[in-house]
Motif scaffolding. Structure first.
Motif, PDB file in Angstrom:
ATOM      1  N   GLN A   3      -9.926  25.060 -11.545  1.00 29.81           N
ATOM      2  CA  GLN A   3      -8.548  25.068 -12.011  1.00 29.81           C
ATOM      3  C   GLN A   3      -8.293  24.078 -13.139  1.00 29.81           C
ATOM      4  O   GLN A   3      -8.680  22.922 -13.078  1.00 29.81           O
ATOM      5  N   SER A   4      -7.660  24.552 -14.162  1.00 29.56           N
ATOM      6  CA  SER A   4      -7.183  23.710 -15.251  1.00 29.56           C
ATOM      7  C   SER A   4      -6.058  24.466 -15.937  1.00 29.56           C
ATOM      8  O   SER A   4      -6.227  25.604 -16.348  1.00 29.56           O
ATOM      9  N   GLU A   5      -4.902  23.848 -16.012  1.00 32.20           N
ATOM     10  CA  GLU A   5      -3.732  24.539 -16.573  1.00 32.20           C
ATOM     11  C   GLU A   5      -3.978  24.992 -18.004  1.00 32.20           C
ATOM     12  O   GLU A   5      -3.424  25.991 -18.456  1.00 32.20           O
ATOM     13  N   GLU A   6      -4.813  24.262 -18.727  1.00 32.12           N
ATOM     14  CA  GLU A   6      -5.037  24.580 -20.135  1.00 32.12           C
ATOM     15  C   GLU A   6      -5.899  25.830 -20.329  1.00 32.12           C
ATOM     16  O   GLU A   6      -5.881  26.446 -21.391  1.00 32.12           O
ATOM     17  N   ILE A   7      -6.662  26.223 -19.299  1.00 35.32           N
ATOM     18  CA  ILE A   7      -7.606  27.324 -19.467  1.00 35.32           C
ATOM     19  C   ILE A   7      -6.893  28.645 -19.717  1.00 35.32           C
ATOM     20  O   ILE A   7      -7.250  29.401 -20.625  1.00 35.32           O
ATOM     21  N   THR A   8      -5.869  28.939 -18.913  1.00 34.62           N
ATOM     22  CA  THR A   8      -5.139  30.195 -19.095  1.00 34.62           C
ATOM     23  C   THR A   8      -4.493  30.245 -20.475  1.00 34.62           C
ATOM     24  O   THR A   8      -4.526  31.274 -21.161  1.00 34.62           O
ATOM     25  N   LYS A  47      -5.497  28.793 -23.125  1.00 36.39           N
ATOM     26  CA  LYS A  47      -6.560  28.970 -24.124  1.00 36.39           C
ATOM     27  C   LYS A  47      -6.999  30.425 -24.181  1.00 36.39           C
ATOM     28  O   LYS A  47      -7.238  30.965 -25.278  1.00 36.39           O
ATOM     29  N   ARG A  48      -7.089  31.095 -23.019  1.00 40.19           N
ATOM     30  CA  ARG A  48      -7.475  32.511 -23.016  1.00 40.19           C
ATOM     31  C   ARG A  48      -6.445  33.347 -23.785  1.00 40.19           C
ATOM     32  O   ARG A  48      -6.809  34.224 -24.568  1.00 40.19           O
ATOM     33  N   ILE A 103       0.462  32.351 -11.453  1.00 46.98           N
ATOM     34  CA  ILE A 103       1.309  33.309 -12.156  1.00 46.98           C
ATOM     35  C   ILE A 103       2.318  32.579 -13.034  1.00 46.98           C
ATOM     36  O   ILE A 103       2.532  32.949 -14.206  1.00 46.98           O
ATOM     37  N   LYS A 104       2.921  31.527 -12.501  1.00 49.22           N
ATOM     38  CA  LYS A 104       3.907  30.775 -13.285  1.00 49.22           C
ATOM     39  C   LYS A 104       3.275  30.138 -14.509  1.00 49.22           C
ATOM     40  O   LYS A 104       3.849  30.148 -15.604  1.00 49.22           O
ATOM     41  N   GLU A 105       2.080  29.574 -14.337  1.00 47.75           N
ATOM     42  CA  GLU A 105       1.367  28.977 -15.475  1.00 47.75           C
ATOM     43  C   GLU A 105       1.077  30.026 -16.545  1.00 47.75           C
ATOM     44  O   GLU A 105       1.211  29.758 -17.747  1.00 47.75           O
ATOM     45  N   THR A 106       0.705  31.220 -16.102  1.00 55.62           N
ATOM     46  CA  THR A 106       0.383  32.294 -17.039  1.00 55.62           C
ATOM     47  C   THR A 106       1.637  32.749 -17.781  1.00 55.62           C
ATOM     48  O   THR A 106       1.595  32.993 -19.002  1.00 55.62           O
ATOM     49  N   ALA A 149       2.465  30.169 -20.467  1.00 59.02           N
ATOM     50  CA  ALA A 149       1.534  30.239 -21.589  1.00 59.02           C
ATOM     51  C   ALA A 149       1.782  31.472 -22.455  1.00 59.02           C
ATOM     52  O   ALA A 149       1.738  31.403 -23.685  1.00 59.02           O
ATOM     53  N   ALA A 150       2.056  32.610 -21.815  1.00 64.15           N
ATOM     54  CA  ALA A 150       2.304  33.849 -22.556  1.00 64.15           C
ATOM     55  C   ALA A 150       3.606  33.765 -23.346  1.00 64.15           C
ATOM     56  O   ALA A 150       3.687  34.232 -24.490  1.00 64.15           O
ATOM     57  N   ARG A 151       4.603  33.185 -22.735  1.00 62.94           N
ATOM     58  CA  ARG A 151       5.905  33.059 -23.402  1.00 62.94           C
ATOM     59  C   ARG A 151       5.778  32.243 -24.688  1.00 62.94           C
ATOM     60  O   ARG A 151       6.409  32.551 -25.711  1.00 62.94           O
ATOM     61  N   LYS A 152       4.956  31.194 -24.652  1.00 60.71           N
ATOM     62  CA  LYS A 152       4.774  30.352 -25.830  1.00 60.71           C
ATOM     63  C   LYS A 152       4.114  31.119 -26.980  1.00 60.71           C
ATOM     64  O   LYS A 152       4.290  30.767 -28.142  1.00 60.71           O
TER      65      LYS A 152
END
Length: 282
Positions: free
Chosen positions: A99-104, A106-107, A136-139, A142-145
């Protein structure tokens, strides 16, 4: 991956069948088999349990508070309660996290750089995995940004996959992604093949999807994690307590690109991306 674990043990002086006995059990992407397999392992009176998924880690932790547990790969073991923290895991479990919040983030950045103007993304996920709501929330953030609208499609069991893939295709997403999960990883071949047949660019957590025809993968090296897990086993066998062994977060990541898939999709990997790639499949 198991070969990397055995290699790690051999480098530390262990030879399977001589001075260490290994009992392997594999659920074959079917989480409902985990309790049965865990009971088989416990019946062997093992000294250490090594697990490769968060579901297995949670079950092992509930089944025994005394047998040391080494987590080779698992998403967010702290969030799932397997570790109290990375610095002080506590209890009888320690190991490595994927787990790393930055990975999603980055993908999503990588796939939107390769497929310009992406506005919609379909995401396959396992709704039964611990901490999935956090993922899901992290994704979503990231997608919104990146200005991408996401549609989450659940795959609760391998038998659900055909229906989930048809649902995904019917919504005509521009790109596809999977969230890290052992069950979905076991389905890498049909998922990768589907993206090829439907001409869907995709980015995935593991290289297995790219080897099956998927466009690209970015994530922690699972081979490196299994190799590192052998070190934890060695320390515990020599008397260390899991509670005193700090757990580790990902440190080595790999980017794998499928050039053949890119060409068939009419896409081009920029030099700034290819230079970062650990492997390019042609």
């Amino acid at each position: 991956m198991f070969k990397a674990f055995i290699t790690g043990l051999r480098e530390l002086g262990y030879e399977p069948g001589k001075n260490i006995v290994l009992e392997f059990r594999y659920a074959e992407g079917q989480p409902d088999r985990l309790p049965e397999l865990l009971n088989e392992v416990l019946a062997q009176n093992v000294d250490i349990i090594v697990v490769e998924s968060i579901a297995a880690a949670v079950l092992a932790k509930k089944a025994s508070q005394t047998i040391p547990i080494v987590v080779a790969i698992a998403s967010d073991p702290v969030g799932a309660g397997v570790f109290a923290s990375f610095a002080r895991p506590g209890g009888n479990a320690t190991g490595l996290s994927l787990q790393s919040e930055e990975i999603t983030a980055k993908r999503i950045q990588l796939i939107t750089d390769v497929v310009p103007g992406v506005a919609s993304m379909a995401i396959l996920y396992n709704p039964n995995r611990a901490t999935i709501e956090t993922n899901i929330k992290e994704t979503e953030v990231a997608a919104r940004k990146r200005g991408v609208k996401v549609r989450f499609i659940p795959v609760g069991t391998p038998n659900n996959l055909p229906m989930a893939l048809e649902q995904m295709a019917s919504e005509s997403p521009e790109v596809v992604m999977t969230l890290p999960d052992g069950m979905l990883l076991s389905l890498a071949k049909p998922i990768g093949a589907f993206t090829v047949n439907r001409r869907l660019p995709g980015i995935f957590p593991e290289r297995d999807f790219v080897e099956a025809g998927g466009l690209m993968a970015y994530g922690p090296s699972l081979v490196a994690h299994f190799h590192r897990a052998a070190t934890y086993v060695d320390k515990i066998l020599k008397g260390a307590k899991p509670a005193d062994l700090p757990a580790e977060q990902p440190t080595r990541f790999e980017l794998v690109l499928n050039l053949k898939s890119a060409k068939s999709l009419g896409l081009t990997f920029s030099s700034s991306i290819t230079i970062l790639a650990d492997e390019i499949i042609e």
